[in-house]
Design a protein around this motif. Structure first.
Motif, PDB file in Angstrom:
ATOM      1  N   ASP A 237       0.819  -1.206   0.000  1.00 13.71           N
ATOM      2  CA  ASP A 237       0.000   0.000   0.000  1.00 13.71           C
ATOM      3  C   ASP A 237       0.860   1.266   0.000  1.00 13.71           C
ATOM      4  OD1 ASP A 237      -2.260   1.582   0.112  1.00 13.71           O
ATOM      5  OD2 ASP A 237      -2.281   1.603   2.305  1.00 13.71           O
ATOM      6  N   GLY A 238       0.595   2.170  -0.946  1.00 14.17           N
ATOM      7  CA  GLY A 238       1.262   3.462  -1.002  1.00 14.17           C
ATOM      8  C   GLY A 238       2.578   3.466  -1.742  1.00 14.17           C
ATOM      9  N   MET A 239       2.988   2.345  -2.324  1.00 14.41           N
ATOM     10  CA  MET A 239       4.279   2.291  -3.002  1.00 14.41           C
ATOM     11  C   MET A 239       4.226   3.024  -4.339  1.00 14.41           C
ATOM     12  SD  MET A 239       6.475  -1.038  -4.239  1.00 14.41           S
ATOM     13  CE  MET A 239       5.739  -1.090  -5.860  1.00 14.41           C
ATOM     14  N   ARG A 240       5.301   3.816  -4.588  1.00 13.23           N
ATOM     15  CA  ARG A 240       5.423   4.498  -5.877  1.00 13.23           C
ATOM     16  C   ARG A 240       6.308   3.688  -6.822  1.00 13.23           C
ATOM     17  NH1 ARG A 240       7.372  10.455  -5.335  1.00 13.23           N
ATOM     18  NH2 ARG A 240       7.073  10.254  -7.592  1.00 13.23           N
ATOM     19  N   TYR A 241       7.506   3.347  -6.394  1.00 16.28           N
ATOM     20  CA  TYR A 241       8.395   2.520  -7.217  1.00 16.28           C
ATOM     21  C   TYR A 241       9.407   1.833  -6.309  1.00 16.28           C
ATOM     22  CZ  TYR A 241      11.384   6.672  -6.740  1.00 16.28           C
ATOM     23  OH  TYR A 241      12.105   7.727  -6.238  1.00 16.28           O
ATOM     24  N   MET A 242      10.186   0.944  -6.911  1.00 14.84           N
ATOM     25  CA  MET A 242      11.131   0.125  -6.145  1.00 14.84           C
ATOM     26  C   MET A 242      12.393  -0.067  -6.975  1.00 14.84           C
ATOM     27  SD  MET A 242      10.395  -3.602  -4.410  1.00 14.84           S
ATOM     28  CE  MET A 242       9.463  -4.097  -5.871  1.00 14.84           C
ATOM     29  N   SER A 243      13.559  -0.006  -6.316  1.00 15.82           N
ATOM     30  CA  SER A 243      14.847  -0.240  -6.979  1.00 15.82           C
ATOM     31  C   SER A 243      15.643  -1.238  -6.155  1.00 15.82           C
ATOM     32  CB  SER A 243      15.634   1.075  -7.119  1.00 15.82           C
ATOM     33  OG  SER A 243      15.897   1.646  -5.853  1.00 15.82           O
ATOM     34  N   SER A 244      16.534  -1.970  -6.829  1.00 14.48           N
ATOM     35  CA  SER A 244      17.282  -3.018  -6.121  1.00 14.48           C
ATOM     36  C   SER A 244      18.665  -3.178  -6.742  1.00 14.48           C
ATOM     37  CB  SER A 244      16.529  -4.347  -6.171  1.00 14.48           C
ATOM     38  OG  SER A 244      16.418  -4.807  -7.514  1.00 14.48           O
ATOM     39  N   THR A 245      19.572  -3.740  -5.956  1.00 17.01           N
ATOM     40  CA  THR A 245      20.918  -4.082  -6.413  1.00 17.01           C
ATOM     41  C   THR A 245      21.300  -5.439  -5.836  1.00 17.01           C
ATOM     42  OG1 THR A 245      21.944  -2.921  -4.539  1.00 17.01           O
ATOM     43  CG2 THR A 245      21.683  -1.682  -6.597  1.00 17.01           C
ATOM     44  N   SER A 246      22.037  -6.207  -6.626  1.00 11.86           N
ATOM     45  CA  SER A 246      22.567  -7.504  -6.193  1.00 11.86           C
ATOM     46  C   SER A 246      24.069  -7.501  -6.469  1.00 11.86           C
ATOM     47  CB  SER A 246      21.884  -8.655  -6.945  1.00 11.86           C
ATOM     48  OG  SER A 246      20.484  -8.630  -6.735  1.00 11.86           O
ATOM     49  N   SER A 247      24.854  -7.842  -5.455  1.00  9.29           N
ATOM     50  CA  SER A 247      26.308  -7.726  -5.567  1.00  9.29           C
ATOM     51  C   SER A 247      26.981  -9.085  -5.563  1.00  9.29           C
ATOM     52  CB  SER A 247      26.860  -6.879  -4.409  1.00  9.29           C
ATOM     53  OG  SER A 247      26.214  -5.625  -4.339  1.00  9.29           O
ATOM     54  N   ASN A 248      28.211  -9.109  -6.048  1.00  8.75           N
ATOM     55  CA  ASN A 248      28.986 -10.344  -6.083  1.00  8.75           C
ATOM     56  C   ASN A 248      29.445 -10.806  -4.708  1.00  8.75           C
ATOM     57  OD1 ASN A 248      29.110 -11.391  -8.736  1.00  8.75           O
ATOM     58  ND2 ASN A 248      30.493  -9.756  -9.357  1.00  8.75           N
ATOM     59  N   ASN A 249      29.332  -9.944  -3.706  1.00  8.53           N
ATOM     60  CA  ASN A 249      29.683 -10.365  -2.348  1.00  8.53           C
ATOM     61  C   ASN A 249      28.501 -10.978  -1.600  1.00  8.53           C
ATOM     62  OD1 ASN A 249      28.135  -8.101  -1.955  1.00  8.53           O
ATOM     63  ND2 ASN A 249      29.630  -7.008  -0.692  1.00  8.53           N
ATOM     64  N   GLY A 250      27.401 -11.238  -2.321  1.00  8.29           N
ATOM     65  CA  GLY A 250      26.240 -11.891  -1.720  1.00  8.29           C
ATOM     66  C   GLY A 250      25.208 -10.946  -1.138  1.00  8.29           C
ATOM     67  N   ALA A 251      25.404  -9.640  -1.298  1.00  4.00           N
ATOM     68  CA  ALA A 251      24.491  -8.665  -0.701  1.00  4.00           C
ATOM     69  C   ALA A 251      23.343  -8.334  -1.648  1.00  4.00           C
ATOM     70  CB  ALA A 251      25.239  -7.391  -0.333  1.00  4.00           C
ATOM     71  N   SER A 252      22.156  -8.258  -1.078  1.00  3.07           N
ATOM     72  CA  SER A 252      20.962  -7.851  -1.815  1.00  3.07           C
ATOM     73  C   SER A 252      20.357  -6.647  -1.105  1.00  3.07           C
ATOM     74  CB  SER A 252      19.936  -8.988  -1.872  1.00  3.07           C
ATOM     75  OG  SER A 252      18.703  -8.541  -2.408  1.00  3.07           O
TER      76      SER A 252
END
Length: 300
Positions: free
Chosen positions: A74-89
């Motif tokens: 509810d209320g979301m406008r947009y979403m961005s994400s990154t995935s790294s080679n060190n296992g971080a999301s």
């Protein structure tokens, strides 16, 4: 006429000016904070870590799974994400400006909980962090050794122990992020050829460490029911956590057919180093660690 009155009486004018300055100085601490409208969009960040996975694996097994559940909150406008080679999301969910950020964080946390059954067990064990986020850093600064007597591993550990906690206790500070962080960790380097010659894989070493490097409660001596002449009750603690390089080297990985044991030192080496070397920071040409301070949403 009005101006001439003060020009012809300089002493009176000076006293009046001093009184005005004094009243202003007294009033500064009690002035109310202006109620500026909050027009910036609200953001909630979701962070997870899949140890040992590359960027593509993290994207497919962690980031995409979380995004599918969070989409439509509810209320979301947009979403961005990154995935790294060190296992971080890392996922940043942006909401409308009129959306309550606390409720938005709760809604995102509920969606993340729904996604947990579809995530790898390692990600769940490491934990998934959901936090309210400011758009930008309030302040950044670097910590370094001018003469090079301290490396960035020492500086990172010192900063984490003595500086970060003190800064987080300051009113209005929401989060303190360490850039180029080097947390102390016991690193085990395995030789694939030595493992293969003993019919072992890396997971065998991981299993051995989990089984032999634990802190357990073993109970007490003299607990009731006990003899009448028993006067003392003593707690027993098993010293089973490994602390030094030599102790990790002596961990038993497997037993051979002839009864001999294969230890970690037989298939690799152990060293005390940093948990991650995936990022580094330089300040004025010196090895350093950086601190980024984020403000509490809605604070002055």
């Amino acid at each position: 006429m009005f101006v001439n009155f003060f020009i012809k009486r300089p002493v009176f004018t000076s006293v009046a000016s001093l009184i005005i300055l004094l009243l202003g100085a007294i009033s500064i601490p009690i002035l109310p904070v202006a109620k500026f409208p909050d027009i910036s969009p609200k953001q909630v960040s979701v962070s997870a870590n899949y140890t040992g996975a590359d960027a593509e694996t993290v994207e497919q097994t962690v980031t995409n799974v979380l995004e599918r559940e969070i989409t439509g909150v509810d209320g979301m406008r947009y979403m961005s994400s990154t995935s790294s080679n060190n296992g971080a999301s890392s996922i940043t969910v942006t909401f409308r400006a009129d959306r309550d950020q606390d409720q938005a964080a709760v809604d995102v946390q509920n969606r993340v909980s729904q996604a947990e059954p579809f995530l790898p067990q390692t990600v769940i064990e490491n934990g998934i962090q959901v936090s309210k986020e400011q758009n930008s850093l309030l302040m950044t600064f670097g910590i370094f050794s001018e003469n090079g007597e301290f490396d960035n591993l020492f500086l990172s550990n010192y900063t984490d122990l003595f500086i970060v906690d003190a800064l987080e206790q300051v009113d209005g500070v929401g989060d303190v992020q360490i850039f180029g962080e080097r947390e102390y960790a016991m690193r085990v380097w395995l030789d694939p050829n030595k493992l293969a010659s003993r019919d072992l894989v890396a997971q065998d070493v991981v299993r051995a460490l989990r089984e032999q490097n634990i802190q357990v409660g073993v109970g007490q001596i003299g607990q009731p029911p006990m003899p009448e002449d028993q006067r003392f009750q003593i707690g027993v603690r098993a010293d089973s956590r490994l602390e030094s390089v030599s102790e990790f080297e002596e961990v038993d990985v497997a037993s051979n057919d002839n009864g001999t044991l294969t230890k970690i030192k037989d298939v690799g080496r152990v060293e005390l180093g940093a948990q991650s070397y995936s990022s580094f920071l330089r300040f004025r040409g010196n090895q350093a660690v950086g601190l980024g301070i984020r403000q509490v949403p809605g604070s002055n």
